[in-house]
Design a protein around this motif. Structure first.
Motif, PDB file in Angstrom:
ATOM      1  N   ALA A  28      -6.568 -15.522   4.330  1.00 40.04           N
ATOM      2  CA  ALA A  28      -7.777 -15.047   4.061  1.00 40.04           C
ATOM      3  C   ALA A  28      -9.045 -15.525   4.348  1.00 40.04           C
ATOM      4  CB  ALA A  28      -7.513 -14.892   2.546  1.00 40.04           C
ATOM      5  N   ALA A  35      -3.299 -14.932  -3.568  1.00 36.05           N
ATOM      6  CA  ALA A  35      -3.032 -15.886  -2.367  1.00 36.05           C
ATOM      7  C   ALA A  35      -1.718 -15.695  -2.204  1.00 36.05           C
ATOM      8  CB  ALA A  35      -3.320 -17.260  -2.955  1.00 36.05           C
ATOM      9  N   ALA A  37       1.114 -19.313  -1.095  1.00 34.08           N
ATOM     10  CA  ALA A  37      -0.174 -19.324  -1.562  1.00 34.08           C
ATOM     11  C   ALA A  37      -1.168 -20.206  -0.396  1.00 34.08           C
ATOM     12  CB  ALA A  37      -0.456 -20.082  -3.004  1.00 34.08           C
ATOM     13  N   LEU A  81     -10.453 -15.942  -4.182  1.00 36.71           N
ATOM     14  CA  LEU A  81      -9.944 -17.059  -3.782  1.00 36.71           C
ATOM     15  C   LEU A  81     -10.547 -18.244  -4.037  1.00 36.71           C
ATOM     16  CD1 LEU A  81      -7.619 -16.363  -0.986  1.00 36.71           C
ATOM     17  CD2 LEU A  81      -6.929 -15.986  -3.493  1.00 36.71           C
ATOM     18  N   TRP A 140     -10.750 -10.620  -0.214  1.00 41.39           N
ATOM     19  CA  TRP A 140     -10.238 -11.486  -1.087  1.00 41.39           C
ATOM     20  C   TRP A 140     -10.770 -12.754  -1.171  1.00 41.39           C
ATOM     21  CZ3 TRP A 140      -6.987  -8.818  -4.589  1.00 41.39           C
ATOM     22  CH2 TRP A 140      -6.519  -7.824  -3.966  1.00 41.39           C
ATOM     23  N   THR A 141     -11.399 -13.116  -0.076  1.00 38.40           N
ATOM     24  CA  THR A 141     -11.738 -14.566  -0.078  1.00 38.40           C
ATOM     25  C   THR A 141     -12.818 -14.899  -1.318  1.00 38.40           C
ATOM     26  OG1 THR A 141     -11.917 -14.420   2.189  1.00 38.40           O
ATOM     27  CG2 THR A 141     -13.386 -16.026   1.251  1.00 38.40           C
ATOM     28  N   THR A 193      -4.077 -18.293   1.612  1.00 38.59           N
ATOM     29  CA  THR A 193      -5.526 -18.538   1.340  1.00 38.59           C
ATOM     30  C   THR A 193      -5.983 -19.003   3.147  1.00 38.59           C
ATOM     31  OG1 THR A 193      -5.018 -19.775  -0.725  1.00 38.59           O
ATOM     32  CG2 THR A 193      -6.994 -20.479   0.497  1.00 38.59           C
ATOM     33  N   GLY A 229      -6.187 -15.112  -9.046  1.00 38.74           N
ATOM     34  CA  GLY A 229      -6.264 -15.831  -7.645  1.00 38.74           C
ATOM     35  C   GLY A 229      -5.407 -16.295  -7.045  1.00 38.74           C
ATOM     36  N   ILE A 230      -4.312 -16.844  -7.792  1.00 38.94           N
ATOM     37  CA  ILE A 230      -3.095 -17.261  -7.198  1.00 38.94           C
ATOM     38  C   ILE A 230      -2.263 -16.248  -6.852  1.00 38.94           C
ATOM     39  CG2 ILE A 230      -0.827 -18.425  -8.253  1.00 38.94           C
ATOM     40  CD1 ILE A 230      -2.551 -20.306 -10.165  1.00 38.94           C
ATOM     41  N   ALA A 282     -11.396 -18.850  -8.041  1.00 43.09           N
ATOM     42  CA  ALA A 282     -10.227 -19.693  -8.544  1.00 43.09           C
ATOM     43  C   ALA A 282     -10.257 -21.046  -8.150  1.00 43.09           C
ATOM     44  CB  ALA A 282      -8.850 -18.939  -8.341  1.00 43.09           C
ATOM     45  N   ALA A 283     -10.721 -21.501  -6.909  1.00 47.17           N
ATOM     46  CA  ALA A 283     -10.414 -22.745  -6.647  1.00 47.17           C
ATOM     47  C   ALA A 283     -11.562 -23.560  -7.066  1.00 47.17           C
ATOM     48  CB  ALA A 283     -10.632 -22.909  -4.974  1.00 47.17           C
TER      49      ALA A 283
END
Length: 70
Positions: free
Chosen positions: A17, A60, A10, A28, A24-25, A14, A56-57, A31-32
């Motif tokens: 990405a 990643a 992951a 991610l 996908w950014t 990340t 998101g996980i 989710a962060a």
């Protein structure tokens, strides 16, 4: 069985990405930010709250696998 691989994959996914500016950014980052907000506000840990982090996980981890396969 191979859950210990999830975190490094992951992290690599990340970084890959963010470095390559992939589509996908936003997922991610979302989710962060959600994780940071839950931690900052001290939200109780109910099982259904973790379902929102899953896309998101998984993205990643998949990007991390893709980065290692190149």
């Amino acid at each position: 069985m191979f859950y210990w691989l999830a975190t490094p994959l992951a992290v690599v996914g990340t970084i890959d990405a963010l470095r390559c500016a992939r589509p996908w950014t936003p997922l991610l980052v979302w989710a962060a930010l959600q994780f940071v907000c839950y931690a900052a506000f001290g939200v109780s840990a109910y099982p259904w709250y973790y379902a929102l982090f899953t896309p998101g996980i998984l993205a990643a981890i998949a990007l991390g696998i893709g980065a290692f396969s190149r």
